[in-house]
Design an enzyme around this catalytic site. Structure first.
Site, PDB file in Angstrom:
ATOM      1  CD  GLU A   1      -2.692   1.212   2.607  1.00 56.92           C
ATOM      2  OE1 GLU A   1      -2.260   0.689   3.640  1.00 56.92           O
ATOM      3  OE2 GLU A   1      -3.807   1.766   2.537  1.00 56.92           O
TER       4      GLU A   1
ATOM      5  CE  LYS B   1      -7.667   1.390   3.192  1.00 59.02           C
ATOM      6  NZ  LYS B   1      -6.517   2.077   3.833  1.00 59.02           N
TER       7      LYS B   1
ATOM      8  CB  CYS C   1      -4.656  -1.498   4.311  1.00 65.63           C
ATOM      9  SG  CYS C   1      -3.688  -1.515   5.840  1.00 65.63           S
TER      10      CYS C   1
END
Ligand SMILES: O=C(O)CCC(=O)C(=O)O
Length: 300
Positions: free
Chosen positions: A42, A111, A152
């Protein structure tokens, strides 16, 4: 048939062009060692932090993704381009682009669950102060594997992994950067949980730790198998990990423990929630207010 995976736990500094060049160098190294798919962490072209995202952001395609496209083509490998701050139409996203061995972008994932947490005295982080959440799933095929992407914090949401499993994914890749508060207990546990409850491979790719950064990454890039076993892992220094993804293993585990034939979907039917009494309490980015299980329902 197996897919050889390389997970690049790279050091990220403050110079964006250096970060891009370093990522390309490590991709070449992994390809030379036989990797067919190389995955980055990331936020690999920028330090991780809300104060950096605007300055380091760029459109897609832009300088970072064009460099990755070139190296994917030169080395004839799939590249999962970690994530970068993406600018589009006045908004910023935390975005992963995926490149085929011919250099084309074959998937793009923004995301979906923004990292907004507050653990008093330990860590407060509010990605939603600067980023907008994505609303789309992203899967792609590489050799024998179908692969789903999350970033994440997304790994905390079992539903996303479950949807990818239903879409036929063999492997879920989460470029991530957990921290010194949540990393020690949650990072590996979440990977094993997602792998075990969906009986598929999971890998999470972190930047190397920089003790002087404002956000200190946990590191510990890891890959987990469909049995919930850790296949490969490391500490927090820069390194490249290699592992093989064997789609046949999923079949074997799913035959041994046939969860997919045993679900009681008729018992735990999902229902839409009633409208929130107080609309101001509804969460940002959660435009459906979620679905909830009707706990009073039973089937005789
Ligand atoms: O969920 C966590 O504890 C960390 C998440 C995170 O660092 C992120 O989403 O970037």
């Amino acid at each position: 048939m197996a897919l050889r995976l390389a997970l690049v736990q790279m050091s990220v500094g403050i110079n964006k062009m250096d970060n891009i060049a370093h990522a390309c160098k490590l991709i070449r190294e992994a390809a030379n060692k036989g990797a067919q798919l190389v995955a980055l962490p990331e936020c690999f072209n920028s330090p991780y932090g809300t104060k950096y995202f605007k300055e380091y952001s760029e459109p897609i395609p832009g300088p970072t993704t064009m460099s990755l496209a070139q190296v994917a083509k030169d080395c004839k490998v799939y590249v999962v381009g970690g994530s970068i701050p993406e600018s589009d139409d006045g908004h910023l996203y935390n975005t992963c682009s995926v490149f085929a061995p011919n250099g084309e972008i074959i998937a793009k994932y923004r995301k979906m669950h923004l990292f907004d947490i507050d653990v008093p005295g330990k860590i407060r982080f509010q990605e939603s102060e600067v980023l907008k959440a994505g609303n789309r799933f992203a899967t792609f095929n590489a050799g024998p594997c179908t692969i789903g992407i999350g970033i994440c914090y997304d790994i905390r949401f079992a539903e996303l992994a479950q949807i990818y499993a239903q879409k036929g994914c063999h492997l879920l890749l989460y470029p991530g950067a957990f921290n010194m508060t949540t990393g020690p207990l949650h990072w590996e546990l979440l990977q094993r949980a997602r792998a075990l409850d969906n009986q598929l491979y999971v890998a999470a790719i972190s930047p190397a730790r920089d003790e002087n950064a404002s956000y200190i990454a946990w590191g510990h890039t890891t890959a987990v198998g469909p049995w919930g076993d850790v296949l490969v892992t490391t500490d927090h220094e820069e390194t490249i990990l290699y592992t093989d993804i064997e789609t046949e293993k999923l079949k074997q585990v799913r035959e041994n423990i046939p969860l997919n034939n045993q679900r009681r979907l008729n018992v735990y039917t999902r229902t839409k929630p009633v409208q929130s009494q107080n609309p101001t309490t509804s969460l940002k980015n959660n435009d459906m207010s979620g679905y909830q299980i009707d706990v009073n329902q039973h089937v005789d």
